[in-house]
Design a protein around this motif. Sequence first.
Motif, PDB file in Angstrom:
ATOM      1  N   ILE A 178      -3.243   6.286  -7.114  1.00 54.81           N
ATOM      2  CA  ILE A 178      -2.091   6.349  -6.446  1.00 54.81           C
ATOM      3  C   ILE A 178      -1.405   7.701  -6.495  1.00 54.81           C
ATOM      4  O   ILE A 178      -1.583   8.544  -7.478  1.00 54.81           O
TER       5      ILE A 178
ATOM      6  N   GLY B  24      -3.177   3.498  -2.590  1.00 56.08           N
ATOM      7  CA  GLY B  24      -1.696   3.229  -3.015  1.00 56.08           C
ATOM      8  C   GLY B  24      -0.859   4.678  -2.825  1.00 56.08           C
ATOM      9  O   GLY B  24      -1.277   5.758  -3.129  1.00 56.08           O
TER      10      GLY B  24
ATOM     11  N   ASP C 157       0.833  -1.378  -0.166  1.00 59.11           N
ATOM     12  CA  ASP C 157      -0.097   0.039   0.051  1.00 59.11           C
ATOM     13  C   ASP C 157       0.948   1.337   0.132  1.00 59.11           C
ATOM     14  O   ASP C 157       0.430   2.590  -0.540  1.00 59.11           O
TER      15      ASP C 157
ATOM     16  N   SER D 108      -4.153  -1.742  -4.620  1.00 56.15           N
ATOM     17  CA  SER D 108      -4.613  -1.279  -3.157  1.00 56.15           C
ATOM     18  C   SER D 108      -5.728  -0.145  -3.584  1.00 56.15           C
ATOM     19  O   SER D 108      -5.846   0.334  -4.454  1.00 56.15           O
TER      20      SER D 108
ATOM     21  N   ALA E 118       6.441  -1.615  -7.752  1.00 54.67           N
ATOM     22  CA  ALA E 118       5.483  -1.414  -6.966  1.00 54.67           C
ATOM     23  C   ALA E 118       4.250  -1.198  -7.474  1.00 54.67           C
ATOM     24  O   ALA E 118       3.032  -1.310  -7.091  1.00 54.67           O
TER      25      ALA E 118
ATOM     26  N   LEU F 126       0.440  -1.459  -6.061  1.00 53.49           N
ATOM     27  CA  LEU F 126      -0.186  -0.323  -5.736  1.00 53.49           C
ATOM     28  C   LEU F 126      -1.612  -0.153  -6.299  1.00 53.49           C
ATOM     29  O   LEU F 126      -2.508   0.179  -5.616  1.00 53.49           O
TER      30      LEU F 126
END
Length: 269
Positions: free
Chosen positions: A187, A144, A94, A141, A134, A138
């Motif tokens: 994000i 993120g 996250d 998530s 990542a 992310l």
Amino acid sequence: MTDQIGSKIFQGHFKGRRALVTGGGSGIGLGIGQAFAEAGASVLLVDRSPKVADSAAVLREAGYDVEHALADVANEEQVKGAFARILDLWGGLDILVNNAGIITISNLEDLSVEEFNKVLNVNTTAVFLCCREAAPLLKASNNGVILNASSGQGRQGFIFTPHYAASKFGVIGLSQSLAKELAPSGIRVNSYCPGIVKTEMWEYNDHEWGSRLGNYKPGELIQEWIDGIPLKRPAEASDVANLLLFLASDAGSYITGQAINIDGGMFMN
């Protein structure tokens, strides 16, 4: 372990969230990792130094959900291994904190291509590598966040460190670009710009710059710089961590693409 005011304010806020912190074995990175762990996150400390294992063990003994991965963030395969580890541990990611960094001091005539590239590889290319690995995690998530370490030298280059200044200016540009690209996926990407912080790196800076800038005794040059800070003190690792807790929290949900100074007023913009 140090007292973390921010982790008390955000106590429990990050429960269920997973964070990866590079350069997490000591200094600012360890302070950041500790703060997120105290605020409830599961934290993977990543560092090329074996002492990262001891740092993680101390935090686990204190009751926090902290693990470690031994990796050189400038090495693509080792970066992939670190992200595979957090996926195995907790099933996703996250919060990514790209905190790892190095500095060397050299006048222009003595600065080799190898030294120039080494600093850029750790400070800028490694940020790209970690962000790339990542991104798919992310995106999965619900919240993120990427936080990238720049520097006061991402604002203004200083003498005998053209390679370091270039690397930190680069982090800000990279962060702005990714903030625009990743926003549709929810994000957020920001960078942070510390000034003088109580770490081993600044002990090195005091010695190396002092020997090149003049006949300074140990501690004299850094004190001269501290005297020029409006708040008249260097930062603690916890000062930096407190900013990142806010930026990663729901309270910072409308902030992206920014480079935020955390330097006691050294640079104002």
